[in-house]
Design a protein around this motif. Structure first.
Motif, short mmCIF file in Angstrom:
data_model
loop_
_atom_site.label_atom_id
_atom_site.label_comp_id
_atom_site.label_asym_id
_atom_site.label_seq_id
_atom_site.Cartn_x
_atom_site.Cartn_y
_atom_site.Cartn_z
N SER A 75 22.14 38.35 25.59
CA SER A 75 22.14 39.76 26.00
C SER A 75 23.54 40.33 26.18
N GLY A 76 24.54 39.49 26.25
CA GLY A 76 25.91 39.97 26.35
C GLY A 76 26.20 40.66 27.68
N GLU A 77 27.29 41.39 27.70
CA GLU A 77 27.73 42.03 28.93
C GLU A 77 26.83 43.17 29.38
N GLN A 78 26.06 43.73 28.45
CA GLN A 78 25.16 44.83 28.81
C GLN A 78 24.03 44.36 29.72
N GLY A 79 23.70 43.09 29.65
CA GLY A 79 22.59 42.55 30.43
C GLY A 79 21.28 42.64 29.68
N PRO A 80 20.21 42.16 30.31
CA PRO A 80 18.90 42.13 29.64
C PRO A 80 18.40 43.54 29.32
N PRO A 81 17.79 43.71 28.14
CA PRO A 81 17.26 45.02 27.77
C PRO A 81 15.94 45.37 28.45
N LEU A 82 15.28 44.38 29.03
CA LEU A 82 13.99 44.59 29.68
C LEU A 82 13.90 43.67 30.87
N LEU A 83 13.38 44.16 31.98
CA LEU A 83 13.21 43.34 33.18
C LEU A 83 11.73 43.13 33.44
N LEU A 84 11.41 42.04 34.09
CA LEU A 84 10.02 41.72 34.44
C LEU A 84 9.81 41.86 35.94
N ARG A 85 8.69 42.45 36.31
CA ARG A 85 8.29 42.52 37.71
C ARG A 85 6.92 41.86 37.81
N HIS A 86 6.81 40.89 38.71
CA HIS A 86 5.58 40.13 38.88
C HIS A 86 4.58 40.94 39.71
N HIS A 87 3.39 41.17 39.18
CA HIS A 87 2.38 41.97 39.88
C HIS A 87 2.00 41.36 41.24
N THR A 88 1.86 40.05 41.30
CA THR A 88 1.38 39.41 42.51
C THR A 88 2.31 39.60 43.70
N CYS A 89 3.60 39.36 43.49
CA CYS A 89 4.53 39.45 44.62
C CYS A 89 5.37 40.74 44.60
N GLY A 90 5.33 41.46 43.49
CA GLY A 90 6.06 42.71 43.39
C GLY A 90 7.55 42.57 43.16
N ARG A 91 8.03 41.35 42.92
CA ARG A 91 9.47 41.12 42.77
C ARG A 91 9.85 40.94 41.31
N GLN A 92 11.13 41.23 41.05
CA GLN A 92 11.67 40.97 39.71
C GLN A 92 11.69 39.47 39.48
N THR A 93 11.39 39.06 38.26
CA THR A 93 11.28 37.63 37.97
C THR A 93 11.81 37.31 36.58
N ASN A 94 12.00 36.04 36.32
CA ASN A 94 12.32 35.50 35.00
C ASN A 94 11.32 34.41 34.69
N ALA A 95 10.99 34.28 33.43
CA ALA A 95 10.05 33.24 33.03
C ALA A 95 10.69 31.87 33.12
N ALA A 96 9.89 30.88 33.49
CA ALA A 96 10.33 29.49 33.52
C ALA A 96 9.15 28.61 33.12
N VAL A 97 9.40 27.59 32.34
CA VAL A 97 8.36 26.65 31.96
C VAL A 97 8.34 25.55 33.02
N THR A 98 7.18 25.39 33.64
CA THR A 98 7.07 24.43 34.75
C THR A 98 5.97 23.42 34.49
N CYS A 99 6.06 22.31 35.19
CA CYS A 99 5.04 21.27 35.13
C CYS A 99 3.74 21.81 35.74
N ASP A 100 2.65 21.64 35.03
CA ASP A 100 1.38 22.14 35.56
C ASP A 100 0.83 21.26 36.68
N ARG A 101 1.48 20.15 36.98
CA ARG A 101 1.05 19.25 38.06
C ARG A 101 1.83 19.49 39.35
N CYS A 102 3.18 19.51 39.24
CA CYS A 102 3.99 19.59 40.46
C CYS A 102 4.77 20.90 40.60
N GLY A 103 4.82 21.70 39.53
CA GLY A 103 5.51 22.98 39.60
C GLY A 103 7.01 22.92 39.31
N ALA A 104 7.57 21.74 39.09
CA ALA A 104 9.00 21.62 38.80
C ALA A 104 9.30 22.20 37.41
#
Length: 167
Positions: free
Chosen positions: A105-134
């Motif tokens: 995204s360079g110095e301009q930063g991300p072109p689109l931001l995500l807001r999570h409906h459940t908690c209402g906060r800005q978020t980023n995607a992460a791939v996590t273990c479906d067993r422990c959440g790490a």
């Protein structure tokens, strides 16, 4: 020159790439997820040639990722909507977006931001273990043979993992 049929390779990444493995297909999926469903909307937003868009839409429909829905007749006109299989690709797109935000995204930063409906906060995607959440990283996983693995073209790594598991 014959095109490789990636769907025949015993690898889930190759099979997935056979359906969504080009930029236009990913952008069509992004737009469908954002609510653009008609050919004209997709073509206008993407600026892609109509023949290329038609080919990508057909591949996504054939792959079961999008479904066509008739919305007008004379002539027949269709909308393209995500199927359940298509909705399951959204986390993949979000993970790709997070990678692009970090590395491209360079110095301009991300072109689109995500807001999570459940908690209402800005978020980023992460791939996590479906067993422990790490968070899953290259260093935190080991590869083991699966029931669909086999030694064949395009599966050298799978073949190596399969042969070492037999020892």
């Amino acid at each position: 020159m014959a095109r490789t049929n990636f769907h025949e390779i015993a690898c889930s990444i190759a099979r997935s790439a056979s359906i969504v493995g080009d930029p236009w297909a990913l952008l069509v999926l992004r737009d469908a997820a954002l609510g653009l469903h008609r050919f004209e909307e997709l073509q206008r937003d993407l600026g892609v040639a109509t023949n290329v868009l038609s080919q990508r839409l057909q591949r996504l429909v054939d792959g079961g990722v999008l479904q066509r829905r008739l919305y007008d007749q004379r002539p027949d006109r269709y909308e393209y909507h995500l199927t359940d299989k298509g909705h399951d690709l959204i986390p993949v797109l979000l993970a790709l977006m997070a990678w692009g935000d970090r590395w491209e995204s360079g110095e301009q930063g991300p072109p689109l931001l995500l807001r999570h409906h459940t908690c209402g906060r800005q978020t980023n995607a992460a791939v996590t273990c479906d067993r422990c959440g790490a968070v899953l990283t290259a260093e935190s996983v080991a590869y083991q043979p699966g029931p669909g693995g086999r030694t064949a073209d395009g599966t050298a790594l799978v073949a190596t993992v399969l042969s070492t598991s037999d020892e």
